[in-house]
Design a protein around this motif. Structure first.
Motif, PDB file in Angstrom:
ATOM      1  N   PHE A 174       0.834  -1.199   0.000  1.00 14.85           N
ATOM      2  CA  PHE A 174       0.000   0.000   0.000  1.00 14.85           C
ATOM      3  C   PHE A 174       0.876   1.259   0.000  1.00 14.85           C
ATOM      4  CE2 PHE A 174      -1.779   3.444   2.499  1.00 14.85           C
ATOM      5  CZ  PHE A 174      -3.005   3.659   1.901  1.00 14.85           C
ATOM      6  N   PHE A 175       1.903   1.285   0.849  1.00 12.82           N
ATOM      7  CA  PHE A 175       2.727   2.498   0.922  1.00 12.82           C
ATOM      8  C   PHE A 175       3.543   2.690  -0.347  1.00 12.82           C
ATOM      9  CE2 PHE A 175       1.971   2.013   5.508  1.00 12.82           C
ATOM     10  CZ  PHE A 175       1.361   3.232   5.682  1.00 12.82           C
ATOM     11  N   LEU A 176       4.035   1.590  -0.897  1.00 16.14           N
ATOM     12  CA  LEU A 176       4.761   1.709  -2.157  1.00 16.14           C
ATOM     13  C   LEU A 176       3.815   2.236  -3.244  1.00 16.14           C
ATOM     14  CD1 LEU A 176       7.595   1.280  -2.892  1.00 16.14           C
ATOM     15  CD2 LEU A 176       7.144  -1.067  -3.505  1.00 16.14           C
ATOM     16  N   ALA A 177       2.597   1.715  -3.246  1.00 20.29           N
ATOM     17  CA  ALA A 177       1.606   2.186  -4.216  1.00 20.29           C
ATOM     18  C   ALA A 177       1.319   3.664  -3.995  1.00 20.29           C
ATOM     19  CB  ALA A 177       0.319   1.384  -4.091  1.00 20.29           C
ATOM     20  N   ALA A 178       1.245   4.065  -2.714  1.00 20.22           N
ATOM     21  CA  ALA A 178       0.942   5.465  -2.432  1.00 20.22           C
ATOM     22  C   ALA A 178       1.999   6.385  -3.022  1.00 20.22           C
ATOM     23  CB  ALA A 178       0.828   5.674  -0.928  1.00 20.22           C
ATOM     24  N   ILE A 179       3.275   6.035  -2.881  1.00 18.06           N
ATOM     25  CA  ILE A 179       4.278   6.965  -3.420  1.00 18.06           C
ATOM     26  C   ILE A 179       4.367   6.871  -4.940  1.00 18.06           C
ATOM     27  CG2 ILE A 179       5.610   7.156  -1.290  1.00 18.06           C
ATOM     28  CD1 ILE A 179       7.688   5.387  -2.549  1.00 18.06           C
ATOM     29  N   ILE A 180       3.979   5.728  -5.499  1.00 22.53           N
ATOM     30  CA  ILE A 180       3.954   5.661  -6.965  1.00 22.53           C
ATOM     31  C   ILE A 180       2.832   6.543  -7.494  1.00 22.53           C
ATOM     32  CG2 ILE A 180       3.325   4.174  -8.892  1.00 22.53           C
ATOM     33  CD1 ILE A 180       4.874   1.982  -7.576  1.00 22.53           C
ATOM     34  N   VAL A 181       1.658   6.393  -6.899  1.00 25.00           N
ATOM     35  CA  VAL A 181       0.507   7.165  -7.345  1.00 25.00           C
ATOM     36  C   VAL A 181       0.749   8.656  -7.094  1.00 25.00           C
ATOM     37  CG1 VAL A 181      -1.909   7.645  -6.806  1.00 25.00           C
ATOM     38  CG2 VAL A 181      -1.159   5.313  -7.129  1.00 25.00           C
ATOM     39  N   GLY A 182       1.368   8.963  -5.962  1.00 21.70           N
ATOM     40  CA  GLY A 182       1.599  10.368  -5.640  1.00 21.70           C
ATOM     41  C   GLY A 182       2.734  10.971  -6.438  1.00 21.70           C
ATOM     42  N   GLY A 183       3.779  10.219  -6.587  1.00 23.67           N
ATOM     43  CA  GLY A 183       4.950  10.730  -7.294  1.00 23.67           C
ATOM     44  C   GLY A 183       6.185  10.449  -6.466  1.00 23.67           C
ATOM     45  N   MET A 184       7.068   9.602  -7.026  1.00 21.60           N
ATOM     46  CA  MET A 184       8.285   9.250  -6.287  1.00 21.60           C
ATOM     47  C   MET A 184       9.226  10.440  -6.266  1.00 21.60           C
ATOM     48  SD  MET A 184       9.417   5.541  -6.392  1.00 21.60           S
ATOM     49  CE  MET A 184       8.729   4.167  -7.243  1.00 21.60           C
ATOM     50  N   GLY A 185       9.902  10.597  -5.155  1.00 22.52           N
ATOM     51  CA  GLY A 185      10.888  11.665  -5.067  1.00 22.52           C
ATOM     52  C   GLY A 185      10.254  13.031  -5.043  1.00 22.52           C
ATOM     53  N   SER A 186       9.141  13.171  -4.349  1.00 21.62           N
ATOM     54  CA  SER A 186       8.520  14.479  -4.196  1.00 21.62           C
ATOM     55  C   SER A 186       7.739  14.447  -2.889  1.00 21.62           C
ATOM     56  CB  SER A 186       7.618  14.758  -5.398  1.00 21.62           C
ATOM     57  OG  SER A 186       6.430  15.394  -4.992  1.00 21.62           O
ATOM     58  N   ILE A 187       7.982  15.451  -2.042  1.00 23.20           N
ATOM     59  CA  ILE A 187       7.308  15.478  -0.746  1.00 23.20           C
ATOM     60  C   ILE A 187       5.807  15.605  -0.959  1.00 23.20           C
ATOM     61  CG2 ILE A 187       7.063  16.741   1.418  1.00 23.20           C
ATOM     62  CD1 ILE A 187       9.684  15.350   1.263  1.00 23.20           C
ATOM     63  N   LEU A 188       5.450  16.510  -1.869  1.00 21.86           N
ATOM     64  CA  LEU A 188       4.032  16.697  -2.173  1.00 21.86           C
ATOM     65  C   LEU A 188       3.426  15.383  -2.663  1.00 21.86           C
ATOM     66  CD1 LEU A 188       1.740  18.784  -2.515  1.00 21.86           C
ATOM     67  CD2 LEU A 188       2.385  18.877  -4.915  1.00 21.86           C
ATOM     68  N   GLY A 189       4.216  14.641  -3.456  1.00 20.91           N
ATOM     69  CA  GLY A 189       3.737  13.366  -3.980  1.00 20.91           C
ATOM     70  C   GLY A 189       3.365  12.404  -2.864  1.00 20.91           C
ATOM     71  N   GLY A 190       4.211  12.336  -1.835  1.00 25.29           N
ATOM     72  CA  GLY A 190       3.912  11.452  -0.713  1.00 25.29           C
ATOM     73  C   GLY A 190       2.594  11.827  -0.055  1.00 25.29           C
ATOM     74  N   ILE A 191       2.384  13.141   0.109  1.00 25.77           N
ATOM     75  CA  ILE A 191       1.148  13.601   0.756  1.00 25.77           C
ATOM     76  C   ILE A 191      -0.051  13.242  -0.116  1.00 25.77           C
ATOM     77  CG2 ILE A 191      -0.079  15.600   1.669  1.00 25.77           C
ATOM     78  CD1 ILE A 191       2.617  17.005   1.891  1.00 25.77           C
ATOM     79  N   LEU A 192       0.025  13.650  -1.391  1.00 23.15           N
ATOM     80  CA  LEU A 192      -1.114  13.411  -2.288  1.00 23.15           C
ATOM     81  C   LEU A 192      -1.408  11.926  -2.421  1.00 23.15           C
ATOM     82  CD1 LEU A 192      -0.410  15.921  -5.207  1.00 23.15           C
ATOM     83  CD2 LEU A 192      -2.057  16.132  -3.354  1.00 23.15           C
ATOM     84  N   GLY A 193      -0.339  11.145  -2.610  1.00 20.18           N
ATOM     85  CA  GLY A 193      -0.528   9.717  -2.830  1.00 20.18           C
ATOM     86  C   GLY A 193      -1.160   9.040  -1.631  1.00 20.18           C
ATOM     87  N   ALA A 194      -0.613   9.320  -0.439  1.00 19.23           N
ATOM     88  CA  ALA A 194      -1.151   8.660   0.751  1.00 19.23           C
ATOM     89  C   ALA A 194      -2.594   9.072   0.978  1.00 19.23           C
ATOM     90  CB  ALA A 194      -0.302   8.997   1.971  1.00 19.23           C
ATOM     91  N   ALA A 195      -2.889  10.365   0.794  1.00 20.42           N
ATOM     92  CA  ALA A 195      -4.260  10.821   0.988  1.00 20.42           C
ATOM     93  C   ALA A 195      -5.182  10.147  -0.024  1.00 20.42           C
ATOM     94  CB  ALA A 195      -4.335  12.340   0.838  1.00 20.42           C
ATOM     95  N   PHE A 196      -4.755  10.133  -1.275  1.00 27.56           N
ATOM     96  CA  PHE A 196      -5.573   9.564  -2.341  1.00 27.56           C
ATOM     97  C   PHE A 196      -5.842   8.080  -2.086  1.00 27.56           C
ATOM     98  CE2 PHE A 196      -5.909   7.673  -6.626  1.00 27.56           C
ATOM     99  CZ  PHE A 196      -6.964   8.414  -7.113  1.00 27.56           C
ATOM    100  N   MET A 197      -4.769   7.332  -1.788  1.00 30.68           N
ATOM    101  CA  MET A 197      -4.942   5.890  -1.611  1.00 30.68           C
ATOM    102  C   MET A 197      -5.784   5.569  -0.374  1.00 30.68           C
ATOM    103  SD  MET A 197      -3.612   4.504  -4.173  1.00 30.68           S
ATOM    104  CE  MET A 197      -3.329   2.778  -3.905  1.00 30.68           C
ATOM    105  N   THR A 198      -5.728   6.441   0.652  1.00 32.52           N
ATOM    106  CA  THR A 198      -6.556   6.186   1.831  1.00 32.52           C
ATOM    107  C   THR A 198      -8.013   6.483   1.543  1.00 32.52           C
ATOM    108  OG1 THR A 198      -4.655   7.034   3.047  1.00 32.52           O
ATOM    109  CG2 THR A 198      -6.610   6.545   4.329  1.00 32.52           C
TER     110      THR A 198
END
Lengths: 293, 345
Positions: free
Chosen positions: B257-281
């Motif tokens: 799930f967490f790997l998917a979250a950073i892929i969906v959000g954008g790897m190597g971007s702080i904003l990506g981690g936020i967006l991805g985790a929020a989106f996947m949740t």
């Protein structure tokens, strides 16, 4: 006091189930060698094969000689579809992306299976002889024995086909040097498809055997994790490694299960994996990658 | 509206918040975060806390996978380490809440350092699978060690913060969200430092990085340690949020799930981690909403769990095939559109 007869019996069972690991590992190595894709969904493809067989034989009541080839062919078709729709577009992307795509694929397949067949445990129809097998003093469960026999025969058949059939030669040529294979007139994209089709078909066969031994359920993909350990221990790109790794992990799992308890099975294989990775990072028989700037 | 940016010094270029527009929007976002608990219902507060915990952990994984290029499928195991540490400290010793969280982070960090040791010898997929091994070993330890209460797990009382029991989502919100923000700020700042730049160099080409004089083992271990620290703190928050920790709480699927979250959000971007985790949740909750709205929704709920699994997989596949840079890139594109409007592109 060591009970040697018991140890012998356990080891036999372990080696026999190792044959099944070897078969599934062969499916994995096939795709990896030809296309450099680590297919973590191998356990799920195997599961789909078992469920297709279940549908054809139990629900549609087809005879066995029809149901098994039908399931295997459908699974091959699935392999082709997967290759064309999600693997081909990622050609040339970093291997990690492709790896993650197969993680997604695994999830999709599990979901589909649960949707179509529900998550309940099912039994496959019996098709193997039920006569107990005695090797010397040791008793071997008939299903495991015949499963191993089918697996070994099938592995031999696949290896022979790879050796002599034109497509098999093309596959090995592509695996050893893609550019050279291209320039010798081998249709490399088609070989990629071929590798996926053959791999999915092998997976289907091993799924049918595994399913008829232990029943099928939507969590069958866990079997794929052990297969993953097998190929990493053996070396991702080595057919020999897959075969020996399969036997080795089967043996370790059986011994750990018998002497330590069922919950130690996966633990012991993973500890073995870590040990092997520390000593030989590319597996026991894998090709060492040489990196240059 | 911002038309362009002119930077006249390196300091300005490396600034964390670089333009006035950005600062204004951040202030707006901060105000919304402050107001949110007073306007939202309990359900939304619950979700906000969950998103916040997941953002913290995903950001940790992003440091390791997105910025340093070491793929890990063990993030859930490190969260488990943090959660168990917190649960044991809370129930056995009754140490203060913040101290427990810190301890959870540190224990997870030590675990991360151990798992990171093979990272110099193996990389890429071999490493990913070695981290799967770590998560199985961790699961086994949780289920079998003497002080983890086996498969029943540990139930814990609500956290106490200066005598106030944190027993509702509303109260937890005021602890979880600030801690996550602190962690995010730390991560964003990390990549303005020498260490962060070393991480990025290792991701881009580790052999080149070594030639440039970056000690690979030290930095790879550091990355593992930092990432697990984030996971540990997130796991600690998780423990206080759900108040029961069992070996089954942190399955391999959670790491995926967490790997998917950073892929969906954008790897190597702080904003990506936020967006991805929020989106996947949020996606499973959205699905639930959709199913409720459909006619005959009650019969369709049987399909909810498999559909969730399928959508989860399709999101990973879809983003990798069509939008490899993730939601962060989508966001950047939207911003660019408004910057350049009314001109095209």
């Amino acid at each position: 006091m060591m009970d040697w007869a018991y140890l012998f019996e356990i080891s036999l069972t372990g080696l026999a189930s190792g044959g099944l690991y070897a078969l599934a590992a062969l499916a994995f190595v096939m795709v990896y060698k030809a296309t450099r894709v680590v297919n973590i969904a191998i356990g799920e493809i195997l599961m789909v094969g078992a469920y297709l067989f279940f549908t054809f034989s139990a629900s549609l009541a087809l005879p066995l000689w029809l149901a098994i080839p039908a399931a295997v062919l459908c699974c091959g078709l699935l392999g082709a579809v997967i290759e064309r729709t999600i693997i081909r577009p990622l050609l040339g992307e970093p291997p990690i992306s492709v790896f993650m795509v197969t993680v997604g694929l695994a999830s999709v397949l599990v979901g589909l299976v649960e949707m179509i067949w529900t998550a309940d445990q099912r039994r496959l129809p019996d098709f193997m002889p039920t006569q107990p097998i005695m090797i010397g003093e040791a008793f071997l469960a008939p299903k495991i024995f015949w499963g191993a026999v089918i697996a070994v025969v099938f592995i031999a058949a696949v290896l022979l086909v790879l050796r002599f059939w034109r497509g098999g030669v093309a596959l090995r040529a592509t695996a050893s040097d893609q550019a050279a294979a291209y320039s010798m007139g081998i249709n490399v994209p088609r070989v990629f498809s071929l590798a996926w089709v053959v791999s999915a078909m092998i997976a289907a066969v091993s799924g049918i055997i595994v399913g008829s031994i232990g029943g099928i359920s939507s969590s069958m993909g866990v079997f794929g994790l052990s297969v993953l350990v097998v190929v990493i221990v053996g070396g991702l790109d080595s057919v020999l490694g897959a075969l020996l790794g399969g036997l080795f992990i089967g043996l370790i799992e059986a011994l750990a299960g018998a002497y330590l308890g069922g919950e130690y099975k996966l633990l012991s294989t993973f500890i073995m994996l870590v040990i092997v990775l520390m000593i030989r990072p590319y597996g026991l028989f894998g090709t060492r990658e040489i990196e240059r700037l | 509206m911002r038309i362009g940016t002119l930077k006249q010094s390196y300091v300005a270029d490396a600034a964390l918040f670089d333009s006035r527009t950005q600062k204004v929007w951040l202030a707006v976002a901060g105000a919304l975060l402050l107001l949110f608990p007073f306007m939202a219902s309990d359900y939304w507060l619950y979700l906000a806390c969950l998103v916040s915990i997941n953002v913290a952990s995903a950001t940790g994984l992003n440091i390791l996978t997105g910025y340093t290029g070491l793929v890990s499928l063990g993030q859930a195991a490190f969260m488990g380490l943090g959660a168990y540490t917190v649960a044991i400290l809370e129930t056995r010793l009754g140490t203060p809440f913040l101290l427990n969280l810190l301890a959870g982070g540190i224990v997870a960090m030590l675990g991360g350092l151990v798992v990171g040791i093979p990272s110099l010898r193996v990389k890429g997929l071999y490493l990913a699978i070695a981290t799967i091994a770590a998560s199985f070993i961790a699961h086994f330890l949780f289920a079998n060690l003497a002080f983890t209460d086996g498969t029943t797990g540990i139930s814990m009382p609500p956290a106490k913060f200066f005598g106030v029991p944190l027993d509702t989502s509303f109260r937890l919100y005021w602890v979880i969200v600030p801690i996550t923000l602190l962690l995010l700020l730390g991560a964003a700042n990390l990549f303005r430092t020498r260490i962060g730049r070393a991480f990025i160099a290792i991701r881009d080409r580790d052999i080149s990085a070594e030639v440039l004089g970056i000690p690979l083992l030290r930095y790879k271990l550091l990355s593992f340690g930092l990432s697990s620290f984030y996971a540990g703190v997130a796991g600690g928050l998780w423990a206080y949020f759900f108040r029961v920790v069992t070996p089954e709480s942190f399955p391999l699927l959670m790491s995926i799930f967490f790997l998917a979250a950073i892929i969906v959000g954008g790897m190597g971007s702080i904003l990506g981690g936020i967006l991805g985790a929020a989106f996947m949740t949020m996606v499973p909750e959205l699905l639930k909403l959709v199913v409720d709205l459909l006619p005959g929704g009650s019969e369709l709920t049987v399909f909810l769990s498999p559909v969730r699994t399928i959508v989860f997989g399709l999101l990973i596949i879809g983003f990798l095939v069509f939008e490899p840079l993730g939601l962060a890139e989508v966001w950047r594109r939207i911003r660019r559109f408004f910057h350049l409007w009314p001109f095209r592109n």
